[in-house]
Design a protein around this motif. Structure first.
Motif, PDB file in Angstrom:
ATOM      1  N   ARG A 171       0.912  -1.107  -0.099  1.00 31.65           N
ATOM      2  CA  ARG A 171      -0.058  -0.086   0.144  1.00 31.65           C
ATOM      3  C   ARG A 171       0.910   1.210  -0.180  1.00 31.65           C
ATOM      4  O   ARG A 171       0.694   2.296  -0.679  1.00 31.65           O
ATOM      5  N   ASP A 172       1.879   1.252   0.799  1.00 32.93           N
ATOM      6  CA  ASP A 172       2.952   2.301   0.848  1.00 32.93           C
ATOM      7  C   ASP A 172       3.437   2.523  -0.651  1.00 32.93           C
ATOM      8  O   ASP A 172       3.569   3.785  -1.078  1.00 32.93           O
ATOM      9  N   VAL A 173       3.907   1.472  -1.150  1.00 29.58           N
ATOM     10  CA  VAL A 173       4.403   1.384  -2.623  1.00 29.58           C
ATOM     11  C   VAL A 173       3.555   1.758  -3.661  1.00 29.58           C
ATOM     12  O   VAL A 173       3.647   2.836  -4.476  1.00 29.58           O
ATOM     13  N   PHE A 174       2.374   1.537  -3.534  1.00 31.78           N
ATOM     14  CA  PHE A 174       0.953   2.091  -4.321  1.00 31.78           C
ATOM     15  C   PHE A 174       0.817   3.452  -4.103  1.00 31.78           C
ATOM     16  O   PHE A 174       0.665   3.880  -5.291  1.00 31.78           O
ATOM     17  N   GLN A 175       0.685   3.793  -3.181  1.00 29.43           N
ATOM     18  CA  GLN A 175       0.366   5.642  -2.948  1.00 29.43           C
ATOM     19  C   GLN A 175       1.694   6.340  -3.627  1.00 29.43           C
ATOM     20  O   GLN A 175       1.258   7.193  -4.364  1.00 29.43           O
ATOM     21  N   LEU A 176       2.734   6.024  -3.414  1.00 32.85           N
ATOM     22  CA  LEU A 176       3.994   6.599  -3.930  1.00 32.85           C
ATOM     23  C   LEU A 176       4.067   6.318  -5.321  1.00 32.85           C
ATOM     24  O   LEU A 176       4.419   7.215  -6.169  1.00 32.85           O
ATOM     25  N   LEU A 177       3.617   5.030  -5.753  1.00 36.20           N
ATOM     26  CA  LEU A 177       3.478   4.984  -7.478  1.00 36.20           C
ATOM     27  C   LEU A 177       2.576   5.899  -8.168  1.00 36.20           C
ATOM     28  O   LEU A 177       2.921   6.474  -9.017  1.00 36.20           O
ATOM     29  N   LEU A 178       1.322   6.011  -7.344  1.00 43.10           N
ATOM     30  CA  LEU A 178       0.339   6.763  -8.143  1.00 43.10           C
ATOM     31  C   LEU A 178       0.834   8.135  -7.980  1.00 43.10           C
ATOM     32  O   LEU A 178       0.399   9.336  -8.873  1.00 43.10           O
ATOM     33  N   ALA A 179       1.632   8.599  -7.073  1.00 43.47           N
ATOM     34  CA  ALA A 179       2.119  10.238  -6.996  1.00 43.47           C
ATOM     35  C   ALA A 179       3.152  10.341  -8.082  1.00 43.47           C
ATOM     36  O   ALA A 179       3.839  11.447  -7.877  1.00 43.47           O
ATOM     37  N   GLY A 180       3.554   9.307  -8.971  1.00 44.02           N
ATOM     38  CA  GLY A 180       4.471   9.639 -10.133  1.00 44.02           C
ATOM     39  C   GLY A 180       5.992   9.471  -9.579  1.00 44.02           C
ATOM     40  O   GLY A 180       6.951   9.760 -10.408  1.00 44.02           O
ATOM     41  N   ASN A 181       6.134   8.756  -8.515  1.00 43.02           N
ATOM     42  CA  ASN A 181       7.663   8.577  -8.156  1.00 43.02           C
ATOM     43  C   ASN A 181       8.417   7.409  -8.894  1.00 43.02           C
ATOM     44  O   ASN A 181       7.610   6.391  -9.019  1.00 43.02           O
ATOM     45  N   SER A 182       9.485   7.361  -9.040  1.00 42.72           N
ATOM     46  CA  SER A 182      10.381   6.454  -9.744  1.00 42.72           C
ATOM     47  C   SER A 182      10.586   5.335  -8.648  1.00 42.72           C
ATOM     48  O   SER A 182      10.531   5.673  -7.412  1.00 42.72           O
ATOM     49  N   ASN A 183      11.019   4.259  -9.214  1.00 47.72           N
ATOM     50  CA  ASN A 183      11.366   3.033  -8.257  1.00 47.72           C
ATOM     51  C   ASN A 183      12.468   3.541  -7.107  1.00 47.72           C
ATOM     52  O   ASN A 183      12.284   3.219  -6.065  1.00 47.72           O
ATOM     53  N   LYS A 184      13.497   4.224  -7.850  1.00 48.33           N
ATOM     54  CA  LYS A 184      14.613   4.842  -6.973  1.00 48.33           C
ATOM     55  C   LYS A 184      14.020   5.702  -5.856  1.00 48.33           C
ATOM     56  O   LYS A 184      14.600   5.853  -4.731  1.00 48.33           O
ATOM     57  N   GLU A 185      12.876   6.561  -6.300  1.00 43.23           N
ATOM     58  CA  GLU A 185      12.396   7.638  -5.211  1.00 43.23           C
ATOM     59  C   GLU A 185      11.633   6.931  -4.232  1.00 43.23           C
ATOM     60  O   GLU A 185      11.626   7.390  -2.833  1.00 43.23           O
ATOM     61  N   ILE A 186      10.967   5.784  -4.827  1.00 44.94           N
ATOM     62  CA  ILE A 186      10.316   5.252  -3.594  1.00 44.94           C
ATOM     63  C   ILE A 186      11.115   4.434  -2.778  1.00 44.94           C
ATOM     64  O   ILE A 186      10.872   4.510  -1.558  1.00 44.94           O
ATOM     65  N   ALA A 187      12.392   3.844  -3.070  1.00 44.59           N
ATOM     66  CA  ALA A 187      13.043   3.043  -2.297  1.00 44.59           C
ATOM     67  C   ALA A 187      13.714   4.150  -1.296  1.00 44.59           C
ATOM     68  O   ALA A 187      13.774   3.841  -0.059  1.00 44.59           O
TER      69      ALA A 187
END
Length: 245
Positions: free
Chosen positions: A186-202
């Motif tokens: 869910r954390d990844v999902f929300q950051l994914l929707l916000a347009g963050n790249s994998n590196k930024e999510i990490a």
């Protein structure tokens, strides 16, 4: 209206100079975005067009165009601008469709004052590589351009989502989507929707980029989609983009 041409950078590298086109019928808005693009890419050539016809002509006459920033409202009738209902679920943004046809594969980012989910989804359906609110910061613009040029899609979230109000207790179909995901997903999902790249999510979650990739693949499998854009579309259709208060 005469097309304004602004050139930045050294003439000796003209062949390698990226070329951006900013399209908006409001001169101050258009010029502001052009200045911002020039600051993000100091060696870029930035073209400006104040109408759809002007933009289409310029796009066809400009070889090697890098990216276009396009005002959502251009090409729409007065009735559509006033909020006419969509017929048969078809997008009501003919300007984007016409511009995409003229660009022939060149990435386009929509710029708009509307944060309506329907406008965002319609833009993506028509081929836009992202959707930027006109109230966004220069950092958001830079991030959106970077994603678009790398083949990804930038999508904004309504304030309610950014404030963390999307939870497993959300009503309607959204709760069904979130219930399929683990807490970390869910954390990844929300950051994914916000347009963050994998590196930024990490970086934001304090995990390895490889771990994020695993979570993203798992999310896509659970939602039955193949890419980030489809994740956003499914999320919007399921009510994961609540209206801002």
């Amino acid at each position: 209206m005469e097309i304004q041409l602004q050139t930045r950078g050294l003439e000796r590298v003209a062949k390698a100079t990226p070329t951006f086109l900013v399209v908006d019928d409001h001169p101050l808005v258009r010029h502001g975005f052009a200045l911002s693009v020039g600051e993000i890419h100091p060696d870029a050539r930035v073209l400006e067009a104040g109408s759809l016809d002007e933009a289409v002509t310029l796009a066809r006459r400009t070889p090697g165009l890098t990216l276009v920033l396009f005002d959502l409202g251009l090409g729409r009738s007065d009735q559509e601008r006033a909020g006419a209902e969509r017929a048969d679920g078809e997008p009501v943004h003919p300007g984007i469709r016409r511009m995409m046809e003229a660009l022939d594969g060149v990435p386009l980012l929509v710029i708009s004052g509307s944060d309506e989910v329907a406008d965002i989804i319609d833009s993506v359906r028509l081929g836009a590589r992202g959707y930027i609110l006109k109230t966004s910061s220069a950092e958001v613009l830079e991030h959106a351009i970077s994603l678009a040029l790398s083949g990804e899609t930038f999508l904004p979230l309504p304030r309610a989502v950014l404030n963390g109000t999307v939870t497993a207790e959300a009503v309607g179909p959204a709760s069904g989507i979130l219930d399929r995901l683990t807490d970390r997903q869910r954390d990844v999902f929300q950051l994914l929707l916000a347009g963050n790249s994998n590196k930024e999510i990490a970086r934001g979650l304090g995990v390895l980029e490889g771990t994020v990739k695993v979570h993203v693949r798992a999310i896509m499998q659970k939602l039955g989609v193949r890419n980030r854009t489809q994740v956003a579309v499914v999320a919007a259709r399921s009510g994961c983009f609540p209206e801002s208060a």
